[in-house]
Design a protein around this motif. Structure first.
Motif, PDB file in Angstrom:
ATOM      1  N   ILE A   1      31.528  15.762  12.056  1.00 55.18           N
ATOM      2  CA  ILE A   1      30.479  15.267  12.835  1.00 55.18           C
ATOM      3  C   ILE A   1      30.651  15.476  14.589  1.00 55.18           C
ATOM      4  O   ILE A   1      29.855  15.078  15.201  1.00 55.18           O
TER       5      ILE A   1
ATOM      6  N   GLN B   1      31.631  18.224  15.477  1.00 56.15           N
ATOM      7  CA  GLN B   1      31.237  19.747  15.914  1.00 56.15           C
ATOM      8  C   GLN B   1      30.138  19.580  16.671  1.00 56.15           C
ATOM      9  O   GLN B   1      29.235  19.009  16.484  1.00 56.15           O
ATOM     10  N   GLY B   2      30.257  20.773  17.490  1.00 55.75           N
ATOM     11  CA  GLY B   2      29.041  21.004  18.248  1.00 55.75           C
ATOM     12  C   GLY B   2      27.591  20.943  17.595  1.00 55.75           C
ATOM     13  O   GLY B   2      26.644  20.792  18.013  1.00 55.75           O
ATOM     14  N   TYR B   3      27.758  21.859  16.478  1.00 58.21           N
ATOM     15  CA  TYR B   3      26.339  22.099  15.507  1.00 58.21           C
ATOM     16  C   TYR B   3      25.722  20.829  15.115  1.00 58.21           C
ATOM     17  O   TYR B   3      24.592  20.754  15.024  1.00 58.21           O
TER      18      TYR B   3
ATOM     19  N   ILE C   1      25.583  18.088  17.272  1.00 61.00           N
ATOM     20  CA  ILE C   1      24.951  17.991  18.767  1.00 61.00           C
ATOM     21  C   ILE C   1      23.530  18.705  18.489  1.00 61.00           C
ATOM     22  O   ILE C   1      22.622  18.303  18.868  1.00 61.00           O
ATOM     23  N   THR C   2      23.684  20.187  18.338  1.00 62.87           N
ATOM     24  CA  THR C   2      22.455  20.828  18.185  1.00 62.87           C
ATOM     25  C   THR C   2      21.533  20.124  17.347  1.00 62.87           C
ATOM     26  O   THR C   2      20.282  20.101  17.559  1.00 62.87           O
TER      27      THR C   2
ATOM     28  N   ARG D   1      21.118  17.150  16.300  1.00 59.54           N
ATOM     29  CA  ARG D   1      20.644  15.989  17.002  1.00 59.54           C
ATOM     30  C   ARG D   1      19.496  16.585  17.943  1.00 59.54           C
ATOM     31  O   ARG D   1      18.470  15.889  18.153  1.00 59.54           O
ATOM     32  N   ALA D   2      19.749  17.429  18.771  1.00 59.35           N
ATOM     33  CA  ALA D   2      19.157  17.936  19.812  1.00 59.35           C
ATOM     34  C   ALA D   2      17.657  18.462  18.968  1.00 59.35           C
ATOM     35  O   ALA D   2      16.487  18.381  19.744  1.00 59.35           O
ATOM     36  N   LYS D   3      17.728  18.962  17.812  1.00 57.43           N
ATOM     37  CA  LYS D   3      16.371  19.263  17.219  1.00 57.43           C
ATOM     38  C   LYS D   3      15.645  18.373  16.921  1.00 57.43           C
ATOM     39  O   LYS D   3      14.540  18.465  16.523  1.00 57.43           O
ATOM     40  N   GLY D   4      16.219  17.057  17.060  1.00 54.48           N
ATOM     41  CA  GLY D   4      15.317  15.880  16.575  1.00 54.48           C
ATOM     42  C   GLY D   4      15.228  15.827  15.138  1.00 54.48           C
ATOM     43  O   GLY D   4      14.365  14.903  14.477  1.00 54.48           O
ATOM     44  N   LEU D   5      16.686  16.092  14.282  1.00 56.18           N
ATOM     45  CA  LEU D   5      16.731  15.745  12.953  1.00 56.18           C
ATOM     46  C   LEU D   5      17.011  14.256  12.574  1.00 56.18           C
ATOM     47  O   LEU D   5      17.451  13.698  13.453  1.00 56.18           O
ATOM     48  N   THR D   6      16.622  13.767  11.490  1.00 55.52           N
ATOM     49  CA  THR D   6      17.024  12.329  11.398  1.00 55.52           C
ATOM     50  C   THR D   6      18.389  12.367  10.717  1.00 55.52           C
ATOM     51  O   THR D   6      19.053  13.352  10.350  1.00 55.52           O
TER      52      THR D   6
ATOM     53  N   ARG E   1      22.072  18.318   5.475  1.00 57.16           N
ATOM     54  CA  ARG E   1      22.200  19.987   6.069  1.00 57.16           C
ATOM     55  C   ARG E   1      23.375  20.410   6.404  1.00 57.16           C
ATOM     56  O   ARG E   1      23.752  21.491   6.353  1.00 57.16           O
ATOM     57  N   HIS E   2      23.858  19.463   7.374  1.00 56.88           N
ATOM     58  CA  HIS E   2      24.782  20.064   8.250  1.00 56.88           C
ATOM     59  C   HIS E   2      26.183  19.543   7.768  1.00 56.88           C
ATOM     60  O   HIS E   2      27.125  20.185   8.267  1.00 56.88           O
TER      61      HIS E   2
ATOM     62  N   LEU F   1      22.306  12.806  24.490  1.00 55.99           N
ATOM     63  CA  LEU F   1      23.133  13.372  23.476  1.00 55.99           C
ATOM     64  C   LEU F   1      24.529  13.142  23.850  1.00 55.99           C
ATOM     65  O   LEU F   1      25.140  13.988  24.347  1.00 55.99           O
TER      66      LEU F   1
ATOM     67  N   ARG G   1      13.468  11.395  18.586  1.00 56.52           N
ATOM     68  CA  ARG G   1      13.338  12.642  17.796  1.00 56.52           C
ATOM     69  C   ARG G   1      11.771  13.236  17.708  1.00 56.52           C
ATOM     70  O   ARG G   1      11.875  14.392  17.790  1.00 56.52           O
TER      71      ARG G   1
ATOM     72  N   ARG H   1      12.090  15.367  20.695  1.00 56.03           N
ATOM     73  CA  ARG H   1      12.969  16.438  20.499  1.00 56.03           C
ATOM     74  C   ARG H   1      12.190  17.444  19.656  1.00 56.03           C
ATOM     75  O   ARG H   1      12.388  18.751  19.702  1.00 56.03           O
ATOM     76  N   ARG H   2      11.325  16.994  18.842  1.00 54.90           N
ATOM     77  CA  ARG H   2      10.789  17.985  17.680  1.00 54.90           C
ATOM     78  C   ARG H   2       9.488  18.638  18.204  1.00 54.90           C
ATOM     79  O   ARG H   2       9.361  19.729  17.785  1.00 54.90           O
TER      80      ARG H   2
ATOM     81  N   PHE I   1      23.796  25.174  25.038  1.00 56.62           N
ATOM     82  CA  PHE I   1      25.102  24.700  25.186  1.00 56.62           C
ATOM     83  C   PHE I   1      25.979  26.220  25.486  1.00 56.62           C
ATOM     84  O   PHE I   1      25.614  27.043  25.302  1.00 56.62           O
TER      85      PHE I   1
ATOM     86  N   GLY J   1      30.424  27.191  18.553  1.00 55.04           N
ATOM     87  CA  GLY J   1      30.784  26.002  18.173  1.00 55.04           C
ATOM     88  C   GLY J   1      29.342  25.323  17.929  1.00 55.04           C
ATOM     89  O   GLY J   1      29.271  24.311  17.311  1.00 55.04           O
ATOM     90  N   TYR J   2      28.316  25.578  18.534  1.00 49.42           N
ATOM     91  CA  TYR J   2      27.019  24.906  18.443  1.00 49.42           C
ATOM     92  C   TYR J   2      26.205  25.204  17.311  1.00 49.42           C
ATOM     93  O   TYR J   2      24.975  24.946  17.396  1.00 49.42           O
TER      94      TYR J   2
ATOM     95  N   ASN K   1      25.768  26.062  13.102  1.00 48.05           N
ATOM     96  CA  ASN K   1      26.551  25.553  12.057  1.00 48.05           C
ATOM     97  C   ASN K   1      26.843  27.052  11.299  1.00 48.05           C
ATOM     98  O   ASN K   1      26.286  28.148  10.892  1.00 48.05           O
TER      99      ASN K   1
END
Lengths: 322, 291
Positions: free
Chosen positions: A215, A217-219, A221-222, A224-229, A236-237, B80, B109, B112-113, B121, B126-127, B129
């Motif tokens: 948690i 890791q950068g992805y 944060i990505t 979270r930036a997508k607005g996932l719960t 998923r990640h 963030l 959320r 952001r959606r 970034f 790294g950003y 998956n």
């Protein structure tokens, strides 16, 4: 893929050779007399001793014994257990499924249990919750399985009387179908609980560390930036990526468990490979000891192979390298 | 990846930026934002009372050297901020008039959606998956309200929009199978998937090769125009600012030391720190030309 499996199987050959030679030397060096152990606490008549020694060729030079054994193993003959008066391979094939059953069901409990605790501890935002799980898992993991097993027996079998204290089934059973399964499960419950809880704590500790690493890791944060719960991010990640170290360590632990959970099988008189190994060592049944050890080594090698394949399935980066 | 031949023309992006439309409504309004981080016993005033605005459809640059607080500013605004202990987070932070500093998780959320803000970034590897195909990673960011087209076709359209050839093939790839420039384009596609009104780009080209940097910047500029999407670009590279931005904020030790239009800044820097930054970057450029 097939080539990879084949190559790994070839690697196992020298390993097994070394295991056999090592076991032979060690059993040769330790004090004790197989003939005496066979007879028990009585003096051995010289004629009988000679007959036995000739029959099992116990007086051949060490190198002759080793090479004879290696040749026989290559032919698929793992020797004869003079304590059990049965072929070693027969006995291993009879005992192995029980050990595999015990190990599989225990890990089927340990992995979800450990992952759930690990994810809960790793993703929590409360330092108290994390500390609680870290401490609990450490303490429970520190309890040896045989003692945990005895505690479970005292409570569930002796105090409450819900479950049998030991063994793999009743002496005589007429149960069939579902009732038979239920009966088996009653005997399986306590050893599985002891084994599963112990291994589950190990899984939980690895999983927690791995989740914390993931948690950050950068992805994430990505994500979270997508607005996932939070739940979506974990499912998923986090889960898949943090399972990677777990596969290695749990796979290895499972491999060793397949060789027989010695303490646990002793406590519960579970007639698997572990119990067989202990009995054979005590009775100087050298062929039997070597046979079980070879099987354990094979189990570890096979599990490591499966771990590598699983790893590749989980992590696409490794697939490309291969 | 060469990425040189692309059917989409990106010519004309090297023109001087157009004058900002002063009449456009303010999209993001930041007033006296403070982001203080706790590090052991010390408190770091990473962002210390920053005023900052982005109007609709405008491109704003935030420049400053490492440690000037520009990234923390972006992270603070987009909420963030992971893995850091926050000592103080205060100020006025409004997106389309809505207070995002005190916004609940659920509302944040939703923002952001879809039709809100998103972010790209510095380090695309790294950003992203590593264990998921990029198509899926873009797909899960798609805004929910839009109904045009199927899931796959929307992912492919985004990949095409960010200038990646053969979107159907790229969507099936894993991040490590792509080049740095392609990964950054995937990152941009993810950011665009929610159809944002404002895109934050945190050092979007720093991790890329020099030749790829320009292409990615041109793509960003094209998207900014085509979508009429506001952008805030965080960079230490004044060349990027000159290329893309209408206005600039110069940050130094957590404070905005100068705010001007790009032309004004380059022609007549007011603050000595801005002047030094410009001086340094022009010297670097002339050195590059000599070598």
């Amino acid at each position: 893929m097939l080539r990879f499996v084949g190559r790994r199987a070839l690697y196992a050959v020298p390993l097994i050779l070394v295991v056999i030679i090592l076991m032979f030397s060690m059993l040769h060096l330790i004090p004790g007399d197989p003939v005496q152990a066979l007879v028990g606490d009585y003096p051995v008549p010289p004629a009988y001793r000679q007959a036995i020694e000739e029959k099992y060729r116990l007086n051949d030079p060490f190198l002759v014994q080793v090479s004879n054994y290696l040749i026989n193993v290559a032919k698929g003959d793992f020797g004869f257990s003079y304590q059990n008066q049965r072929a070693v391979l027969d006995l291993i094939l009879e005992r192995a499924p029980r050990t595999i059953l015990l190990a599989s069901v225990s890990f089927a409990l340990a992995i979800p249990l450990g992952m759930a605790i690990g994810v809960a501890a790793g993703t929590t935002r409360s330092a108290g919750t994390d500390k609680f799980w870290t401490t609990t898992t450490l303490i429970v993991y520190a309890v040896p399985t045989f003692w945990l097993g005895q505690l479970l027996v005292m409570f569930f079998a002796l105090h409450l009387g819900w479950l049998p204290t030991q063994g793999i089934g009743p002496m005589v059973s007429r149960a069939q179908g579902f009732a038979w399964l239920l009966e088996k499960l009653r005997y399986l419950a306590l050893p599985v609980l002891a084994f599963g809880i112990h291994e589950g704590m190990r899984v939980a500790r690895i999983m927690r560390a791995s989740v914390i690493d993931t948690i950050s890791q950068g992805y994430i944060i990505t994500a979270r930036a997508k607005g996932l719960t939070r739940g979506q991010i974990i499912r998923r990640h986090v889960l898949r990526n943090s399972s990677l170290p777990l596969v290695t360590i749990a796979g290895y632990a499972f491999g060793s468990a397949l060789g027989g959970a010695v303490f646990l099988e002793t406590v519960f008189t579970w007639p698997g490979l572990g119990l067989l190994l202990v009995d054979s060592i005590r009775l100087r049944d050298n062929m039997m000891v070597i046979g079980v050890v070879i099987f354990s080594a094979l189990a570890v090698v096979a599990m490591n192979l499966i771990v590598d394949l699983l790893y590749a399935a989980l992590d696409p980066r490794i697939r490309t390298v291969r | 990846m060469s990425g040189v031949q692309r059917d989409r023309s990106e010519a004309g992006t090297t023109d001087a930026p157009e004058a900002p439309d002063a009449a456009a409504p303010v999209l993001l309004d930041v007033g006296c934002l403070k982001v203080h981080l706790r590090l052991g016993h010390a408190v770091i005033r990473a962002v210390d009372g920053v005023d900052f605005q982005v109007r609709q459809g405008e491109c704003v640059g935030i420049v400053g050297e490492s440690g000037s607080g520009k990234s923390t500013l972006a992270r603070g605004i987009t909420r963030l901020m992971p893995n850091v202990k926050i000592a103080e987070l205060s100020g006025n932070l409004r997106f389309e008039g809505r207070d995002i500093l005190n916004m609940g998780d659920r509302e944040l959320r939703t923002l952001r959606r879809g039709r809100g803000f998103s972010m790209i970034f510095q380090d695309p590897l790294g950003y992203l998956n590593p264990t998921q195909r990029v198509g899926r990673q873009i797909g899960e960011a798609l805004s929910q309200d839009a109904t045009t087209g199927s899931y796959e076709s929307r992912v492919w359209a985004l990949l095409d929009e960010v200038g990646l050839p053969d979107p159907k093939n790229i969507a099936r790839r894993y991040p490590h199978e792509l080049s740095g420039g392609m990964r950054q384009r995937v990152m941009i596609a993810i950011a665009l998937a929610s159809d944002p009104k404002l895109l934050f780009a945190d050092e979007p080209t720093t991790a890329l090769d020099a030749t790829v940097q320009l292409q990615v910047l041109q793509t960003l500029h094209r998207l900014h125009r085509e979508r009429n999407m506001a952008m805030a670009i965080i960079t230490h590279d004044l060349g990027v600012v000159a290329e893309l931005c209408d206005r600039v904020y110069v940050m130094h030790t957590g404070k905005v030391v100068e705010s001007a239009t790009t032309v004004e800044l380059f022609e007549n820097p007011q603050h000595p720190y801005s002047a030094r930054l410009i001086d340094l970057s022009t010297r670097r450029i002339s050195q590059e030309h000599r070598s």
